[in-house]
Design a protein around this motif. Structure first.
Motif, PDB file in Angstrom:
ATOM      1  N   ALA A  82      39.454  39.960  41.133  1.00  0.00           N
ATOM      2  CA  ALA A  82      38.800  41.047  40.017  1.00  0.00           C
ATOM      3  C   ALA A  82      37.532  40.982  40.279  1.00  0.00           C
ATOM      4  O   ALA A  82      36.800  41.997  40.123  1.00  0.00           O
ATOM      5  N   TRP A  83      36.868  39.624  40.633  1.00  0.00           N
ATOM      6  CA  TRP A  83      35.310  39.687  41.141  1.00  0.00           C
ATOM      7  C   TRP A  83      35.040  38.477  42.033  1.00  0.00           C
ATOM      8  O   TRP A  83      35.966  37.635  42.038  1.00  0.00           O
ATOM      9  N   GLN A  84      33.968  38.260  42.519  1.00  0.00           N
ATOM     10  CA  GLN A  84      33.722  37.288  43.406  1.00  0.00           C
ATOM     11  C   GLN A  84      32.075  36.873  43.525  1.00  0.00           C
ATOM     12  O   GLN A  84      31.294  37.912  43.267  1.00  0.00           O
ATOM     13  N   ILE A  85      31.857  35.541  43.781  1.00  0.00           N
ATOM     14  CA  ILE A  85      30.561  35.322  43.656  1.00  0.00           C
ATOM     15  C   ILE A  85      30.356  34.149  45.106  1.00  0.00           C
ATOM     16  O   ILE A  85      31.209  33.471  45.224  1.00  0.00           O
ATOM     17  N   THR A  86      29.475  34.498  45.951  1.00  0.00           N
ATOM     18  CA  THR A  86      29.245  33.726  47.078  1.00  0.00           C
ATOM     19  C   THR A  86      28.010  33.150  46.976  1.00  0.00           C
ATOM     20  O   THR A  86      26.993  33.864  46.672  1.00  0.00           O
ATOM     21  N   PRO A 145      26.911  44.114  46.291  1.00  0.00           N
ATOM     22  CA  PRO A 145      26.810  43.304  45.087  1.00  0.00           C
ATOM     23  C   PRO A 145      25.982  43.681  43.969  1.00  0.00           C
ATOM     24  O   PRO A 145      25.017  44.340  44.213  1.00  0.00           O
ATOM     25  N   GLU A 146      26.597  43.620  42.675  1.00  0.00           N
ATOM     26  CA  GLU A 146      25.846  44.163  41.587  1.00  0.00           C
ATOM     27  C   GLU A 146      24.607  43.208  41.389  1.00  0.00           C
ATOM     28  O   GLU A 146      23.546  43.709  41.040  1.00  0.00           O
ATOM     29  N   TRP A 147      24.563  42.070  41.607  1.00  0.00           N
ATOM     30  CA  TRP A 147      23.452  41.287  41.963  1.00  0.00           C
ATOM     31  C   TRP A 147      23.291  40.282  42.959  1.00  0.00           C
ATOM     32  O   TRP A 147      24.256  40.106  43.508  1.00  0.00           O
ATOM     33  N   MET A 148      22.174  40.343  43.667  1.00  0.00           N
ATOM     34  CA  MET A 148      21.863  39.233  44.535  1.00  0.00           C
ATOM     35  C   MET A 148      20.588  38.658  44.102  1.00  0.00           C
ATOM     36  O   MET A 148      19.449  39.073  43.617  1.00  0.00           O
ATOM     37  N   PRO A 185      15.911  34.984  54.310  1.00  0.00           N
ATOM     38  CA  PRO A 185      16.044  33.987  53.000  1.00  0.00           C
ATOM     39  C   PRO A 185      16.667  32.510  53.624  1.00  0.00           C
ATOM     40  O   PRO A 185      17.514  32.244  54.384  1.00  0.00           O
ATOM     41  N   LEU A 186      16.172  31.711  52.894  1.00  0.00           N
ATOM     42  CA  LEU A 186      16.637  30.374  53.048  1.00  0.00           C
ATOM     43  C   LEU A 186      17.947  30.169  52.496  1.00  0.00           C
ATOM     44  O   LEU A 186      18.708  29.603  52.896  1.00  0.00           O
ATOM     45  N   TRP A 187      18.284  30.899  51.403  1.00  0.00           N
ATOM     46  CA  TRP A 187      19.669  31.017  50.958  1.00  0.00           C
ATOM     47  C   TRP A 187      19.762  32.332  50.098  1.00  0.00           C
ATOM     48  O   TRP A 187      18.765  32.956  49.697  1.00  0.00           O
ATOM     49  N   GLN A 188      21.112  32.847  49.698  1.00  0.00           N
ATOM     50  CA  GLN A 188      21.359  34.119  48.960  1.00  0.00           C
ATOM     51  C   GLN A 188      22.592  33.497  48.220  1.00  0.00           C
ATOM     52  O   GLN A 188      23.300  32.820  48.394  1.00  0.00           O
ATOM     53  N   ALA A 189      22.640  34.327  47.171  1.00  0.00           N
ATOM     54  CA  ALA A 189      23.555  34.466  46.080  1.00  0.00           C
ATOM     55  C   ALA A 189      24.127  35.856  45.912  1.00  0.00           C
ATOM     56  O   ALA A 189      23.232  36.593  45.675  1.00  0.00           O
ATOM     57  N   ARG A 190      25.362  36.079  45.673  1.00  0.00           N
ATOM     58  CA  ARG A 190      25.708  37.409  45.776  1.00  0.00           C
ATOM     59  C   ARG A 190      26.884  37.285  44.525  1.00  0.00           C
ATOM     60  O   ARG A 190      27.861  36.926  44.547  1.00  0.00           O
ATOM     61  N   PHE A 191      26.637  38.374  43.592  1.00  0.00           N
ATOM     62  CA  PHE A 191      27.736  38.453  42.557  1.00  0.00           C
ATOM     63  C   PHE A 191      28.108  40.158  42.518  1.00  0.00           C
ATOM     64  O   PHE A 191      27.539  40.988  42.169  1.00  0.00           O
ATOM     65  N   SER A 192      29.674  40.064  42.937  1.00  0.00           N
ATOM     66  CA  SER A 192      30.097  41.389  42.937  1.00  0.00           C
ATOM     67  C   SER A 192      30.270  41.893  41.442  1.00  0.00           C
ATOM     68  O   SER A 192      30.051  41.310  40.475  1.00  0.00           O
ATOM     69  N   THR A 193      30.531  43.248  41.763  1.00  0.00           N
ATOM     70  CA  THR A 193      30.703  44.056  40.584  1.00  0.00           C
ATOM     71  C   THR A 193      31.964  43.495  39.669  1.00  0.00           C
ATOM     72  O   THR A 193      32.714  43.199  40.421  1.00  0.00           O
ATOM     73  N   GLY A 194      31.515  43.483  38.345  1.00  0.00           N
ATOM     74  CA  GLY A 194      32.695  42.803  37.576  1.00  0.00           C
ATOM     75  C   GLY A 194      32.336  41.252  37.518  1.00  0.00           C
ATOM     76  O   GLY A 194      33.216  40.819  36.356  1.00  0.00           O
ATOM     77  N   THR A 195      31.551  40.765  38.089  1.00  0.00           N
ATOM     78  CA  THR A 195      31.379  39.371  37.603  1.00  0.00           C
ATOM     79  C   THR A 195      30.859  39.205  36.249  1.00  0.00           C
ATOM     80  O   THR A 195      29.971  40.037  35.589  1.00  0.00           O
ATOM     81  N   PRO A 196      31.149  38.340  35.379  1.00  0.00           N
ATOM     82  CA  PRO A 196      30.731  38.157  34.028  1.00  0.00           C
ATOM     83  C   PRO A 196      29.354  37.909  34.168  1.00  0.00           C
ATOM     84  O   PRO A 196      28.669  37.052  34.924  1.00  0.00           O
ATOM     85  N   THR A 197      28.393  38.719  33.421  1.00  0.00           N
ATOM     86  CA  THR A 197      26.988  38.417  33.424  1.00  0.00           C
ATOM     87  C   THR A 197      26.506  37.380  32.892  1.00  0.00           C
ATOM     88  O   THR A 197      25.422  36.822  33.270  1.00  0.00           O
ATOM     89  N   ALA A 198      27.408  36.656  32.079  1.00  0.00           N
ATOM     90  CA  ALA A 198      26.831  35.261  31.443  1.00  0.00           C
ATOM     91  C   ALA A 198      26.823  34.370  32.885  1.00  0.00           C
ATOM     92  O   ALA A 198      25.869  33.402  32.564  1.00  0.00           O
TER      93      ALA A 198
END
Length: 260
Positions: A91-95, A179-182, A191-204
């Protein structure tokens, strides 16, 4: 150009406290540090000899994974994913790149556990129907003096004052492949590092990550583990000496506050 704060450091094993967090380096990529789950109760942990690790919730709808890749620029990947039904489609994923500071990972997983427990003991469905407004994730950045730009295609970007961290929010949908958020640390072009939050990831969960990112609580590192290309941009202090036997320990600095 600021001077190198580690120039007079006694040696590579010297413990130091580091700010800002986004340039501290990953720390120890230990699943037990990143994952505050109750493995002695009902969560499941699998670890392989090559460092790969999985954690799975009792309902089998949540899982998180460490896939180390030694020798690569980002050292591997941490992944969080949620399925509406066990073993169903994501349903959603964060990497997260494995170069992401492990303390930030811990705070996201702590929030994930909070959401899971709230859903378990109530009629809420925070994991798949979170109503946290996007402002909760980016509002605190303004209080820290971050810059802000808005693009016409539905993207807004927030920049740290040192130019070495950013948060990009895709507030107009462009499909599940974007990704909805990066979030990143280091130079945006490399970048030294990246985080990617897909659409549907809880904003919390995004809010927990950004709160930890801008926290003024320093991170503990050994001097040798700090990325050398960013040492001139750091604020360092050696840890306080250990208290004498019998002295009550000082209270730790408060972690990032999470509200819903």
């Amino acid at each position: 150009m600021p001077s190198d704060p580690l120039k007079k450091n006694p040696g590579p094993e010297q413990p130091v406290k580091v700010l800002p967090r986004h340039l501290a380096g990953p720390g120890t990529a230990d699943p037990h540090t990143a994952w505050p789950f109750p493995f002695d109760e009902d969560w499941t942990l699998h670890q392989l000899e090559n460092g790969t690790a999985f954690a799975v919730s009792p309902c089998l709808r949540l899982w998180t994974h460490l896939h180390p890749e030694p020798g690569t620029s980002h050292q591997g990947t941490w992944t969080i994913a949620a399925n509406r039904i066990p073993f169903g489609p994501r349903a959603w994923q964060i990497t997260f790149d494995a170069m992401t500071p492990v303390e930030l990972l811990h705070d996201v997983h702590a929030e994930l556990l909070d959401l899971y427990l709230e859903d378990l003991h109530s009629d809420w469905d925070h994991l798949f129907g979170d109503t946290t407004p996007a402002y909760e994730a980016y509002g605190p950045l303004f209080a820290q003096g971050w810059g802000h730009s808005v693009e016409t295609e539905g993207t807004q970007t927030f920049y740290c004052g040192d130019g070495l961290a950013g948060v990009r929010h895709q507030y107009a949908s462009r499909g599940s492949d974007v990704p909805e958020w990066m979030v990143w640390g280091g130079y945006s072009s490399e970048p030294l590092w990246q985080a990617r939050f897909s659409t549907g990831t809880p904003t919390a969960l995004v809010a927990a990550f950004t709160a930890s990112l801008i926290s003024t609580g320093p991170l503990h590192r050994n001097a040798k583990d700090i990325p050398s290309q960013f040492r001139r941009h750091l604020y360092l202090a050696t840890p306080a000496p250990k208290p004498a036997p019998g002295t009550p320990p000082a209270a730790p600095p408060p972690g990032p506050e999470r509200t819903r």
